[in-house]
Write a protein that holds these residues in place. Sequence first.
Motif, PDB file in Angstrom:
ATOM      1  N   VAL A 186       1.059  -1.163   0.207  1.00 23.83           N
ATOM      2  CA  VAL A 186      -0.309   0.743  -0.256  1.00 23.83           C
ATOM      3  C   VAL A 186       0.801   0.910   0.009  1.00 23.83           C
ATOM      4  O   VAL A 186       1.732   1.787   1.112  1.00 23.83           O
ATOM      5  CB  VAL A 186      -1.196   0.269   1.385  1.00 23.83           C
ATOM      6  CG1 VAL A 186      -1.895   1.590   1.294  1.00 23.83           C
ATOM      7  CG2 VAL A 186      -1.764  -1.328   0.971  1.00 23.83           C
ATOM      8  N   VAL A 187       1.270   1.973  -1.485  1.00 24.62           N
ATOM      9  CA  VAL A 187       1.391   3.041  -1.483  1.00 24.62           C
ATOM     10  C   VAL A 187       1.204   4.306  -0.931  1.00 24.62           C
ATOM     11  O   VAL A 187      -0.595   4.366  -1.237  1.00 24.62           O
ATOM     12  CB  VAL A 187       2.164   3.603  -2.690  1.00 24.62           C
ATOM     13  CG1 VAL A 187       2.904   4.256  -3.121  1.00 24.62           C
ATOM     14  CG2 VAL A 187       3.209   1.841  -3.067  1.00 24.62           C
ATOM     15  N   PHE A 188       1.694   5.080  -0.178  1.00 20.78           N
ATOM     16  CA  PHE A 188       0.814   7.031   0.085  1.00 20.78           C
ATOM     17  C   PHE A 188       1.730   7.791  -0.105  1.00 20.78           C
ATOM     18  O   PHE A 188       2.527   7.525   0.417  1.00 20.78           O
ATOM     19  CB  PHE A 188       0.974   6.949   2.036  1.00 20.78           C
ATOM     20  CG  PHE A 188       0.069   5.507   1.966  1.00 20.78           C
ATOM     21  CD1 PHE A 188      -1.709   5.665   2.571  1.00 20.78           C
ATOM     22  CD2 PHE A 188       0.581   5.060   2.532  1.00 20.78           C
ATOM     23  CE1 PHE A 188      -1.979   4.738   2.998  1.00 20.78           C
ATOM     24  CE2 PHE A 188       0.135   3.569   3.591  1.00 20.78           C
ATOM     25  CZ  PHE A 188      -1.290   3.146   3.359  1.00 20.78           C
ATOM     26  N   SER A 189       1.424   8.171  -1.169  1.00 20.80           N
ATOM     27  CA  SER A 189       1.562  10.042  -2.200  1.00 20.80           C
ATOM     28  C   SER A 189       0.452  10.480  -2.262  1.00 20.80           C
ATOM     29  O   SER A 189      -0.537  10.109  -2.809  1.00 20.80           O
ATOM     30  CB  SER A 189       2.882   8.706  -2.883  1.00 20.80           C
ATOM     31  OG  SER A 189       3.945   9.464  -4.224  1.00 20.80           O
ATOM     32  N   THR A 190       0.816  11.671  -2.849  1.00 21.84           N
ATOM     33  CA  THR A 190       0.962  12.757  -3.737  1.00 21.84           C
ATOM     34  C   THR A 190       0.999  12.456  -4.981  1.00 21.84           C
ATOM     35  O   THR A 190       0.616  12.724  -5.751  1.00 21.84           O
ATOM     36  CB  THR A 190       1.263  14.228  -3.532  1.00 21.84           C
ATOM     37  OG1 THR A 190       2.068  13.953  -3.669  1.00 21.84           O
ATOM     38  CG2 THR A 190       1.067  14.252  -2.142  1.00 21.84           C
ATOM     39  N   PHE A 191       1.743  11.480  -5.919  1.00 20.33           N
ATOM     40  CA  PHE A 191       2.158  11.238  -7.031  1.00 20.33           C
ATOM     41  C   PHE A 191       2.229  12.591  -8.117  1.00 20.33           C
ATOM     42  O   PHE A 191       1.578  12.501  -9.183  1.00 20.33           O
ATOM     43  CB  PHE A 191       0.980   9.999  -7.572  1.00 20.33           C
ATOM     44  CG  PHE A 191       0.264   9.520  -6.549  1.00 20.33           C
ATOM     45  CD1 PHE A 191       1.513   7.976  -7.043  1.00 20.33           C
ATOM     46  CD2 PHE A 191      -0.208   8.398  -5.782  1.00 20.33           C
ATOM     47  CE1 PHE A 191       1.088   7.037  -6.655  1.00 20.33           C
ATOM     48  CE2 PHE A 191      -0.037   7.164  -5.290  1.00 20.33           C
ATOM     49  CZ  PHE A 191       0.249   6.648  -5.657  1.00 20.33           C
ATOM     50  N   LEU A 192       2.612  13.746  -7.376  1.00 15.19           N
ATOM     51  CA  LEU A 192       3.177  14.875  -8.028  1.00 15.19           C
ATOM     52  C   LEU A 192       4.477  14.508  -9.103  1.00 15.19           C
ATOM     53  O   LEU A 192       4.653  15.086  -9.941  1.00 15.19           O
ATOM     54  CB  LEU A 192       3.326  16.232  -7.260  1.00 15.19           C
ATOM     55  CG  LEU A 192       2.619  16.077  -6.588  1.00 15.19           C
ATOM     56  CD1 LEU A 192       2.278  17.074  -5.488  1.00 15.19           C
ATOM     57  CD2 LEU A 192       0.852  16.503  -7.406  1.00 15.19           C
ATOM     58  N   ASP A 193       5.345  13.695  -9.167  1.00 17.97           N
ATOM     59  CA  ASP A 193       6.164  13.398 -10.178  1.00 17.97           C
ATOM     60  C   ASP A 193       5.907  11.934  -9.601  1.00 17.97           C
ATOM     61  O   ASP A 193       5.321  10.921  -9.754  1.00 17.97           O
ATOM     62  CB  ASP A 193       7.368  13.817  -9.018  1.00 17.97           C
ATOM     63  CG  ASP A 193       7.997  12.911  -7.837  1.00 17.97           C
ATOM     64  OD1 ASP A 193       7.067  11.664  -7.944  1.00 17.97           O
ATOM     65  OD2 ASP A 193       8.714  12.539  -7.258  1.00 17.97           O
ATOM     66  N   ASP A 194       7.211  10.887 -10.965  1.00 16.35           N
ATOM     67  CA  ASP A 194       7.286  10.141 -11.519  1.00 16.35           C
ATOM     68  C   ASP A 194       7.841   8.734 -10.497  1.00 16.35           C
ATOM     69  O   ASP A 194       7.075   7.728 -11.007  1.00 16.35           O
ATOM     70  CB  ASP A 194       7.736   9.642 -12.852  1.00 16.35           C
ATOM     71  CG  ASP A 194       7.367  10.289 -14.313  1.00 16.35           C
ATOM     72  OD1 ASP A 194       6.061  10.040 -13.826  1.00 16.35           O
ATOM     73  OD2 ASP A 194       8.008  10.950 -14.746  1.00 16.35           O
ATOM     74  N   GLU A 195       8.263   9.620  -9.634  1.00 18.86           N
ATOM     75  CA  GLU A 195       9.083   8.269  -8.930  1.00 18.86           C
ATOM     76  C   GLU A 195       7.897   7.375  -8.018  1.00 18.86           C
ATOM     77  O   GLU A 195       8.140   6.397  -8.065  1.00 18.86           O
ATOM     78  CB  GLU A 195      10.583   8.944  -8.014  1.00 18.86           C
ATOM     79  CG  GLU A 195      11.584   7.889  -7.136  1.00 18.86           C
ATOM     80  CD  GLU A 195      12.208   8.563  -5.832  1.00 18.86           C
ATOM     81  OE1 GLU A 195      12.663   7.977  -5.748  1.00 18.86           O
ATOM     82  OE2 GLU A 195      12.738  10.205  -6.315  1.00 18.86           O
ATOM     83  N   SER A 196       7.038   7.511  -7.244  1.00 21.51           N
ATOM     84  CA  SER A 196       6.786   7.009  -6.962  1.00 21.51           C
ATOM     85  C   SER A 196       5.856   5.852  -7.531  1.00 21.51           C
ATOM     86  O   SER A 196       5.613   4.637  -7.384  1.00 21.51           O
ATOM     87  CB  SER A 196       6.084   8.309  -5.479  1.00 21.51           C
ATOM     88  OG  SER A 196       4.621   9.261  -6.469  1.00 21.51           O
ATOM     89  N   ALA A 197       5.048   6.251  -8.384  1.00 19.67           N
ATOM     90  CA  ALA A 197       4.473   6.423 -10.008  1.00 19.67           C
ATOM     91  C   ALA A 197       5.727   4.609  -9.768  1.00 19.67           C
ATOM     92  O   ALA A 197       4.923   3.456 -10.203  1.00 19.67           O
ATOM     93  CB  ALA A 197       4.365   6.958 -10.059  1.00 19.67           C
TER      94      ALA A 197
END
Length: 459
Positions: free
Chosen positions: A364-375
């Motif tokens: 389960v990934v919690f992120s704002t996904f404003l960049d490509d790294e977490s995605a």
Amino acid sequence: MSVPEPPPVRPPTWGADARSEAPGASGGPWTPALAVTCASAACLVLAVLGVVTGRPDVAVLGAAPLVLAVRALRGRPTGDVRARLEAADGDDDPDARGRAGHLHAVLHVEGPARWASVTLTRQGRPGADVLVRVAGARRLPVVARTVRTGPQEVAAADVQGVGPDGASVAEPTPAVTRSTVVLPATTPLLDLPLPTRLRGLTGPHESRRPGEGGGLRDVHPWVPGDRLRRIDWRVTARRSPDLRELYVRREHAQAEAVVVLVVDSRDDLGPDPRTWRGSIAPRPQDATSLDRSRQAAASLARAYLDRGDRVGLDDLGVRRRAVPPGGGRRQLDRIRHALALTAPEGEPAARLRPPRLPSGALVVVFSTFLDDESAAVAARWRTAGHRVVAVDVLPRPRTSGLYDRERLALRLMTLTREDRMAELVDQDVELVTWRDQPAITLRVLARRTQRRAGAGVPR
């Protein structure tokens, strides 16, 4: 006594790491108050003027207040005024104070002062400014409302002693402060998604492997190794009346799920897009994306641990030892404390590969996904065979007061972010938006794998 703050959104607190600076004490002699000094000078001038002009009534008019002022100054107290901030009673119960939504402390004022002027501030913002009666010692409760989580200041207090009739004042004490660690609160959740492969020979979930504890798997002829108490005599009497062959009931084995919560601590963004550049701090009354991440991760950790599963915690923003998967109440306390201490730590180093995870874990990934790294990390985990759930924790942007160019920049960023999250969905990463009824979305994801007991689990 309370420090006024904007209304709370949801507040979790914990005081086990609370600390207070050394008690402050005023130093130096007590000095006359400015108002008394000015009034005494005016009365002295009035008395001298009455004597010079031969007006005894004018002289008496100025002499009476002057005598009272001299009497009050001669009776001014001596000694230091001391102040300290301590933890409130019951400060060790994080759940009770989390539901209340307040940070608690107690201000102790001691000394020869009859009155004291107390000024409270919090995070540089003005708070209460009151005059209280001391008479030797006074214990003042301090309550501050907050919507934030993590380490933060409860209050800072400046105390100044006031003598009888307000004729004299002591030197202000050094500011005393108290800090605490605010744990994230949890919200109740319904059904939860499970990984595609369960682990272990015991647990709360029914797998497809033969074993004990689960539902009926089948009825099979007895073979060496089967227990006699599992013989189904009714089936045996029906299929083999002469008892040449015995039939036993076989069950499914119980198993547990392994869940790894991954928090992206690189971003701590509020609802105001103008603060996303980092030059302006979010307002204290606004919950940030990291606050939402802490709350979401703590809620999922509590829900899975209450069901008997194993939960671990990792952070994409820093390189430190992750919390390994475990179970029980102590594991929940470790995860909540680690979440409360999670914060951005400068420019994170680029990762060459995603963190290692246990085999068959639900990620389960919690992120704002404003960049490509977490995605990109979430997509790699999905390619490796893990079931991945992406939780969007970006607060709803507040567009009021934005200029046209700022609105255009926000629109472009929103479009890019929506495209990035659409690509995640195309790569079979399941998406949950935490601000839009996450319990219902998680329940829908849970029902996708409940077609039968242990669906997707290899034999």
